[in-house]
Scaffold this motif. Structure first.
Motif, PDB file in Angstrom:
ATOM      1  N   VAL A  80      32.808  56.989  66.781  1.00 44.80           N
ATOM      2  CA  VAL A  80      32.518  57.968  67.832  1.00 44.80           C
ATOM      3  C   VAL A  80      31.922  57.267  69.045  1.00 44.80           C
ATOM      4  O   VAL A  80      32.255  57.583  70.190  1.00 44.80           O
ATOM      5  CB  VAL A  80      31.563  59.061  67.312  1.00 44.80           C
ATOM      6  N   ASP A  81      31.047  56.291  68.792  1.00 45.15           N
ATOM      7  CA  ASP A  81      30.444  55.544  69.903  1.00 45.15           C
ATOM      8  C   ASP A  81      31.516  54.852  70.728  1.00 45.15           C
ATOM      9  O   ASP A  81      31.483  54.883  71.964  1.00 45.15           O
ATOM     10  CB  ASP A  81      29.453  54.528  69.346  1.00 45.15           C
ATOM     11  N   HIS A  82      32.493  54.239  70.051  1.00 44.49           N
ATOM     12  CA  HIS A  82      33.588  53.594  70.775  1.00 44.49           C
ATOM     13  C   HIS A  82      34.390  54.619  71.577  1.00 44.49           C
ATOM     14  O   HIS A  82      34.780  54.362  72.724  1.00 44.49           O
ATOM     15  CB  HIS A  82      34.502  52.865  69.795  1.00 44.49           C
ATOM     16  N   SER A  83      34.647  55.777  70.978  1.00 46.05           N
ATOM     17  CA  SER A  83      35.399  56.824  71.676  1.00 46.05           C
ATOM     18  C   SER A  83      34.649  57.309  72.909  1.00 46.05           C
ATOM     19  O   SER A  83      35.236  57.530  73.973  1.00 46.05           O
ATOM     20  CB  SER A  83      35.663  57.993  70.732  1.00 46.05           C
ATOM     21  N   LEU A  84      33.342  57.486  72.777  1.00 45.81           N
ATOM     22  CA  LEU A  84      32.541  57.936  73.916  1.00 45.81           C
ATOM     23  C   LEU A  84      32.574  56.912  75.051  1.00 45.81           C
ATOM     24  O   LEU A  84      32.660  57.272  76.238  1.00 45.81           O
ATOM     25  CB  LEU A  84      31.096  58.179  73.473  1.00 45.81           C
ATOM     26  N   ARG A  85      32.516  55.637  74.706  1.00 41.98           N
ATOM     27  CA  ARG A  85      32.547  54.595  75.734  1.00 41.98           C
ATOM     28  C   ARG A  85      33.898  54.567  76.453  1.00 41.98           C
ATOM     29  O   ARG A  85      33.954  54.448  77.678  1.00 41.98           O
ATOM     30  CB  ARG A  85      32.227  53.236  75.110  1.00 41.98           C
ATOM     31  N   TRP A  86      34.973  54.690  75.678  1.00 50.06           N
ATOM     32  CA  TRP A  86      36.278  54.737  76.305  1.00 50.06           C
ATOM     33  C   TRP A  86      36.424  55.986  77.167  1.00 50.06           C
ATOM     34  O   TRP A  86      36.993  55.944  78.274  1.00 50.06           O
ATOM     35  CB  TRP A  86      37.373  54.704  75.243  1.00 50.06           C
ATOM     36  N   GLY A  87      35.939  57.113  76.668  1.00 47.37           N
ATOM     37  CA  GLY A  87      36.028  58.345  77.440  1.00 47.37           C
ATOM     38  C   GLY A  87      35.290  58.257  78.758  1.00 47.37           C
ATOM     39  O   GLY A  87      35.804  58.665  79.809  1.00 47.37           O
ATOM     40  N   MET A  88      34.068  57.706  78.737  1.00 49.83           N
ATOM     41  CA  MET A  88      33.302  57.566  79.971  1.00 49.83           C
ATOM     42  C   MET A  88      33.967  56.567  80.907  1.00 49.83           C
ATOM     43  O   MET A  88      33.961  56.762  82.135  1.00 49.83           O
ATOM     44  CB  MET A  88      31.872  57.126  79.645  1.00 49.83           C
TER      45      MET A  88
END
Length: 288
Positions: A80-88
């Motif tokens: 999820v942390d990786h997804s959030l970073r990519w999303g931002m």
């Protein structure tokens, strides 16, 4: 499944169905309809717009509250942390393209459109006799004379404020990573105050430009690009300041650790982006 330092992320967190997307859609519909009604002098337009805006604020507070509670509960793993970073990252990229469109319009007008208008002799016959192919053109058909906003004064002060805010936010981030909570709190508070100061001075600048310099949105290409670029940037500063206030409130509640603080990092990314946009804006809108 990701593996980092021998630790497995057991699952990818999937949130429960949420009502907030439909609430946000209703809010945007009411805001668009209310704005259209208001601009066309339909009586309830203003109140529909305000109602939609209030619903949007309720949605933002509620949705972000859910995300904060999920994060504090430890639901967000490594994936999820990786997804959030990519999303931002993609969100900031979309913001880069947003401002690139307006800077592109400014570039086209200054370096292509105005010189081309001055090149053709019939420009003076068809448009206006006293046309001068320089930027900004202070006169034109159906354009009242206006004064150009200078770079030094309030714009220069605002530049210093934003550059300082970037430094104070970096100091706050360093305090978080090093476990120095007092530095984190002081740095965040200073950044919030600098952001509010920027917005206050921009409001003063707008009042001065509108009432004393006769610089309006209708003041030709210069007035349109000036208010679009500085106005949208000011809106981003407002959003960033609200994000910083939220981060300050979470910090005072004891949220964030040196290992888990992406909410803070995402806000810092956004704020530094806003700083960079202002520097470009200051050079090409105010200075050159």
């Amino acid at each position: 499944m990701n593996v980092e330092n021998g630790v497995h992320d057991p699952h990818y967190f999937v949130p429960a169905p949420s009502r907030w997307p439909i609430v946000g859609s209703i809010a945007l519909f009411l805001m668009g309809m209310g704005a259209a009604f208001w601009m066309n002098s339909v009586a309830p337009g203003k109140w529909i717009l305000l109602g939609g805006f209030a619903i949007l604020i309720w949605m933002i507070v509620g949705w972000f509250g859910d995300v904060i509670r999920e994060a504090q509960a430890g639901d967000y793993g490594l994936q999820v942390d990786h997804s959030l970073r990519w999303g931002m990252s993609w969100f900031i990229f979309s913001e880069v393209m947003f401002f690139a469109a307006f800077f592109g319009a400014l570039f086209y007008t200054r370096t292509i459109s105005v010189p081309e208008l001055g090149y053709f002799s019939h420009t003076h016959d068809l448009l206006w006799s006293n046309f001068n192919a320089v930027w900004p053109a202070a006169t034109g058909p159906k354009v009242e004379p206006y004064h150009v906003m200078g770079a030094f004064g309030l714009p220069a002060i605002n530049t210093a404020l934003l550059l300082t805010s970037g430094a104070t936010l970096t100091w706050a981030h360093w305090g978080l990573v090093e476990g120095k909570r007092s530095h984190l709190k002081i740095g965040l508070l200073a950044t919030v105050l600098l952001g509010l100061s920027f917005l206050t001075l921009q409001a003063v600048e707008y009042h001065h430009a509108w009432t004393e310099m006769d610089l309006h949105l209708s003041s030709g290409a210069y007035g349109a690009t000036f208010y679009l670029l500085t106005g949208f940037h000011g809106m981003h500063v407002l959003v960033g300041t609200i994000m910083l206030i939220t981060m300050l409130g979470r910090t005072l509640k004891g949220h964030f650790t040196a290992a888990h603080h992406f909410g803070f990092e995402a806000t810092a990314w956004y704020w530094h982006f806003v700083d960079v946009v202002w520097l470009i804006l200051f050079v090409f809108v105010y200075w050159l």
